[in-house]
Design a protein around this motif. Structure first.
Motif, PDB file in Angstrom:
ATOM      1  N   ALA A 184      35.352 -50.693 -31.993  1.00 13.84           N
ATOM      2  CA  ALA A 184      36.394 -49.848 -32.579  1.00 13.84           C
ATOM      3  C   ALA A 184      36.301 -48.419 -32.040  1.00 13.84           C
ATOM      4  O   ALA A 184      37.325 -47.772 -31.773  1.00 13.84           O
ATOM      5  N   TRP A 188      39.315 -46.685 -30.089  1.00 12.23           N
ATOM      6  CA  TRP A 188      39.832 -45.434 -30.653  1.00 12.23           C
ATOM      7  C   TRP A 188      39.783 -44.308 -29.628  1.00 12.23           C
ATOM      8  O   TRP A 188      40.680 -43.477 -29.544  1.00 12.23           O
ATOM      9  N   LEU A 210      37.286 -56.038 -37.073  1.00  9.27           N
ATOM     10  CA  LEU A 210      37.736 -55.014 -36.124  1.00  9.27           C
ATOM     11  C   LEU A 210      39.088 -54.460 -36.553  1.00  9.27           C
ATOM     12  O   LEU A 210      39.325 -53.246 -36.470  1.00  9.27           O
ATOM     13  N   GLU A 213      38.516 -52.119 -39.484  1.00 11.69           N
ATOM     14  CA  GLU A 213      37.904 -50.868 -39.013  1.00 11.69           C
ATOM     15  C   GLU A 213      38.957 -49.947 -38.407  1.00 11.69           C
ATOM     16  O   GLU A 213      38.993 -48.739 -38.694  1.00 11.69           O
ATOM     17  N   LEU A 214      39.822 -50.488 -37.573  1.00  9.42           N
ATOM     18  CA  LEU A 214      40.854 -49.680 -36.914  1.00  9.42           C
ATOM     19  C   LEU A 214      41.931 -49.228 -37.909  1.00  9.42           C
ATOM     20  O   LEU A 214      42.385 -48.080 -37.857  1.00  9.42           O
TER      21      LEU A 214
END
Length: 228
Positions: A184, A188, A210, A213-214
């Motif tokens: 991530a 990012w 994932l 998280e994003l």
């Protein structure tokens, strides 16, 4: 398993030894035309795949992490023989597809040696014995409840992740959660320093965590912008 986050991130969850996954990756790259293609590889694994794309030879390193890597690679190849696809072919297809459309290839994963060493350092003696016996018995197990071709289906993935977490919280933390955060961070970084779409080819087991998280980072960014 395909998950889109915002208008620039596409997560493609694959099974590492299924021909269908390779075909799906090839189709997505042509269809989505991303500017970046992220792959679940570190530099070491990337160069091993690129230098020996058709090799079944497994390199053996005499260390705790090296022995574990050798065993896991051997088991993946046993499954790959049943499906007719070598482990990593879907990642090579992603790299090749990116080159064909002149997209940038991004290596998303943490160094495999660091991951395996952290796993061995954090596991208790009981967990190590439990996992060792599970690995040794795996080739002789039959009557699988889940078909290989189903392992990229979202409900099946969630079930497998839950079972893995119950089996070993430490292994789940190191192999899934920590790597989700690492990947991530990489995604990012690319997202905030460049324009264009990024297609991320990762194991199906990483997609739910994932994505969470994003999505949480987008929420934090939106809250921060409202405060400003």
């Amino acid at each position: 398993m395909i998950r889109e986050i915002g208008d620039r991130i596409i997560l493609a969850g694959v099974a590492h030894v299924l021909p269908q996954s390779k075909e799906e990756v090839e189709r997505l790259i042509i269809e989505k035309k991303p500017r970046f293609v992220g792959v679940e590889l570190c530099r070491k694994r990337y160069f091993e795949l690129i230098s020996n794309p058709n090799s079944r030879e497994k390199k053996f390193e005499f260390s705790r992490a090296g022995i574990l890597a050798y065993i896991l690679s051997y088991l993946q190849e046993r499954i790959g023989k049943k499906t007719g696809m070598l482990p990593g072919e879907e990642m090579l297809a992603a790299v090749k597809g990116a080159n064909e459309i002149q997209a940038n290839v991004v290596l998303l994963d943490r160094n495999i040696d660091i991951t395996l060493q952290r796993l061995l350092d954090k596991m208790s003696i009981f967990e190590k014995v439990q996992i060792l016996f599970s690995i040794l018995l795996l080739p002789f197990q039959s009557g699988e409840k889940i078909k290989l071709e189903d392992v990229t289906h979202e409900e099946v993935v969630e079930k497998l992740i839950s079972s893995f977490k119950e089996f070993s919280q430490t292994a789940y933390t190191v192999l899934i959660e920590e790597r989700n955060k690492y990947m991530a961070d990489r995604i990012w970084e690319i997202l905030n320093s460049n324009s264009g779409k990024i297609l991320c080819v990762v194991g199906a087991g990483h997609v739910p965590g994932l994505a969470r998280e994003l999505e949480s980072r987008f929420e934090e960014k939106e809250i921060s912008m409202k405060k400003d």
